[in-house]
Design a protein around this motif. Structure first.
Motif, mmCIF file in Angstrom:
data_model
loop_
_atom_site.group_PDB
_atom_site.id
_atom_site.type_symbol
_atom_site.label_atom_id
_atom_site.label_comp_id
_atom_site.label_asym_id
_atom_site.label_seq_id
_atom_site.Cartn_x
_atom_site.Cartn_y
_atom_site.Cartn_z
ATOM 1 N N SER A 1 52.639 40.507 -41.688
ATOM 2 C CA SER A 1 51.535 39.576 -41.930
ATOM 3 C C SER A 1 51.905 38.563 -42.991
ATOM 4 C CB SER A 1 50.273 40.339 -42.350
ATOM 5 O OG SER A 1 50.501 41.031 -43.568
ATOM 6 N N ALA A 2 52.691 38.967 -43.995
ATOM 7 C CA ALA A 2 53.116 38.021 -45.028
ATOM 8 C C ALA A 2 54.006 36.948 -44.438
ATOM 9 C CB ALA A 2 53.842 38.759 -46.151
ATOM 10 N N GLY A 3 54.754 37.276 -43.423
ATOM 11 C CA GLY A 3 55.611 36.286 -42.800
ATOM 12 C C GLY A 3 54.837 35.240 -42.026
ATOM 13 N N ASP A 4 53.578 35.515 -41.639
ATOM 14 C CA ASP A 4 52.754 34.567 -40.906
ATOM 15 C C ASP A 4 51.949 33.668 -41.831
ATOM 16 O OD1 ASP A 4 52.003 37.056 -38.368
ATOM 17 O OD2 ASP A 4 53.677 35.651 -38.561
ATOM 18 N N ARG A 5 52.150 33.756 -43.121
ATOM 19 C CA ARG A 5 51.393 32.939 -44.068
ATOM 20 C C ARG A 5 52.108 31.624 -44.331
ATOM 21 N NH1 ARG A 5 47.392 35.416 -47.162
ATOM 22 N NH2 ARG A 5 46.986 37.572 -46.550
ATOM 23 N N VAL A 6 51.318 30.638 -44.793
ATOM 24 C CA VAL A 6 51.864 29.314 -45.093
ATOM 25 C C VAL A 6 51.351 28.892 -46.465
ATOM 26 C CG1 VAL A 6 49.929 28.191 -43.912
ATOM 27 C CG2 VAL A 6 52.057 26.938 -44.282
ATOM 28 N N ASP A 7 52.185 28.210 -47.235
ATOM 29 C CA ASP A 7 51.812 27.734 -48.565
ATOM 30 C C ASP A 7 51.091 26.397 -48.439
ATOM 31 O OD1 ASP A 7 52.931 29.900 -49.813
ATOM 32 O OD2 ASP A 7 54.881 28.952 -50.132
ATOM 33 N N VAL A 8 49.901 26.306 -49.069
ATOM 34 C CA VAL A 8 49.094 25.092 -49.016
ATOM 35 C C VAL A 8 48.722 24.681 -50.438
ATOM 36 C CG1 VAL A 8 48.173 25.670 -46.746
ATOM 37 C CG2 VAL A 8 46.951 26.415 -48.792
ATOM 38 N N LEU A 9 48.177 23.473 -50.572
ATOM 39 C CA LEU A 9 47.777 22.953 -51.877
ATOM 40 C C LEU A 9 46.333 23.323 -52.182
ATOM 41 C CD1 LEU A 9 49.351 19.371 -51.868
ATOM 42 C CD2 LEU A 9 50.176 21.421 -53.047
ATOM 43 N N ALA A 10 46.107 23.706 -53.436
ATOM 44 C CA ALA A 10 44.759 23.991 -53.927
ATOM 45 C C ALA A 10 44.563 23.245 -55.249
ATOM 46 C CB ALA A 10 44.559 25.496 -54.118
ATOM 47 N N ILE A 11 43.313 23.142 -55.668
ATOM 48 C CA ILE A 11 42.979 22.406 -56.883
ATOM 49 C C ILE A 11 43.067 23.348 -58.083
ATOM 50 C CG2 ILE A 11 41.270 20.946 -58.008
ATOM 51 C CD1 ILE A 11 42.472 19.853 -55.409
ATOM 52 N N ALA A 12 43.868 22.964 -59.073
ATOM 53 C CA ALA A 12 44.063 23.799 -60.264
ATOM 54 C C ALA A 12 43.007 23.538 -61.335
ATOM 55 C CB ALA A 12 45.456 23.571 -60.849
ATOM 56 N N ARG A 13 42.419 22.343 -61.344
ATOM 57 C CA ARG A 13 41.384 22.002 -62.324
ATOM 58 C C ARG A 13 40.527 20.896 -61.733
ATOM 59 N NH1 ARG A 13 45.262 19.093 -66.900
ATOM 60 N NH2 ARG A 13 45.957 17.334 -65.599
ATOM 61 N N ASP A 14 39.330 20.728 -62.286
ATOM 62 C CA ASP A 14 38.397 19.740 -61.759
ATOM 63 C C ASP A 14 38.973 18.327 -61.894
ATOM 64 O OD1 ASP A 14 36.732 21.821 -61.254
ATOM 65 O OD2 ASP A 14 35.365 21.447 -62.918
ATOM 66 N N VAL A 15 38.774 17.527 -60.846
ATOM 67 C CA VAL A 15 39.232 16.134 -60.833
ATOM 68 C C VAL A 15 38.048 15.255 -60.440
ATOM 69 C CG1 VAL A 15 40.833 14.469 -59.826
ATOM 70 C CG2 VAL A 15 41.557 16.849 -60.166
ATOM 71 N N PRO A 16 37.637 14.309 -61.286
ATOM 72 C CA PRO A 16 36.508 13.427 -60.946
ATOM 73 C C PRO A 16 36.867 12.507 -59.785
ATOM 74 C CG PRO A 16 36.964 13.408 -63.312
ATOM 75 C CD PRO A 16 38.119 14.085 -62.655
ATOM 76 N N ALA A 17 35.870 12.043 -59.087
ATOM 77 C CA ALA A 17 36.081 11.092 -58.006
ATOM 78 C C ALA A 17 36.695 9.810 -58.550
ATOM 79 C CB ALA A 17 34.758 10.788 -57.313
ATOM 80 N N GLY A 18 37.675 9.272 -57.853
ATOM 81 C CA GLY A 18 38.323 8.039 -58.253
ATOM 82 C C GLY A 18 39.521 8.225 -59.158
#
Length: 225
Positions: A56-73
């Motif tokens: 099951s670990a071999g079927d996983r993919v690395d994606v981007l996530a938000i590490a801290r809040d970012v305001p719009a713009g």
């Protein structure tokens, strides 16, 4: 003459022997065999479980996530991003970790919150302004713009306003309007003024910058449809 009486010592009690429990004896051979079989089964289950986890670990993919809040713009930096491993599910469309370099420097089109996955619709499509467009910072005073309603990507009109001592004449020419697009909305300062970054045509950038320097401009939000 006194009769001498010989004292006979009392008999010593024999120590009690522990009773041997009835039926005690070596563990039956059949019971030993059952325990051996049970141990083998437990080992096999552990091996199969580990194999499934690795698969099951071999079927996983690395994606981007938000590490801290970012305001719009705001521009997205490397510190704003982290990676997460998720199952390779076609129903999920987060940005892959391998595309991190292409995301850095782009602007968030909506507030990004820590812990959520980053998707394509959450940031501006390009790092630079479109051809022929230039970025101008405009400071608007309190009440001169619908700040709470403005968001990156909104189409607005920027209008020169009259000074406090100037009278507005209905017969005079209409104030000139400059079409612009919101890029970033700042936070109000102590006096309530807000700096708004807008993208305008290169032919209007100098005029808008001169007007913005006077502090007498207003922003009108066009219909969002």
């Amino acid at each position: 003459m006194k009769n001498s009486t010989s004292q006979i010592p009392a008999p010593t009690a024999a120590p009690m022997q522990p009773e041997t429990p009835i039926g005690a004896g070596p563990v039956p051979r059949r019971r030993k065999r059952s325990m051996l079989v049970l141990g083998v089964l437990v080992t096999l289950v552990g091996v199969l479980g580990t194999s499934m986890l690795v698969r099951s670990a071999g079927d996983r993919v690395d994606v981007l996530a938000i590490a801290r809040d970012v305001p719009a713009g705001q521009e997205i930096t490397a510190e704003d991003l982290t990676t997460a491993a998720l199952p390779n599910d076609p129903a999920l469309t987060p940005v892959k970790a391998s595309e991190k370099a292409s995301v850095i420097g782009r602007r968030a089109t909506a507030p990004l919150h820590r812990g959520e996955l980053l998707t394509d619709g959450q940031f501006h499509g390009g790092k630079t302004l479109p051809a022929g467009q230039e970025l101008v910072a405009v400071e608007v005073q309190r009440g001169a713009a619908p700040i709470d309603a403005l968001a990156p990507g909104d189409q607005v009109k920027i209008i020169a306003t009259q000074g406090k001592d100037e009278q507005v004449s209905k017969k005079g020419p209409a104030p000139e309007e400059i079409d612009a697009q919101i890029v970033k909305v700042g936070a109000p300062n102590a006096s309530g003024a807000v700096v708004v970054q807008v993208s305008v045509a290169g032919t209007d950038s100098s005029l808008l910058a001169a007007r913005a320097a006077t502090g007498r401009v207003a922003i009108v939000l066009a219909s969002k449809g």
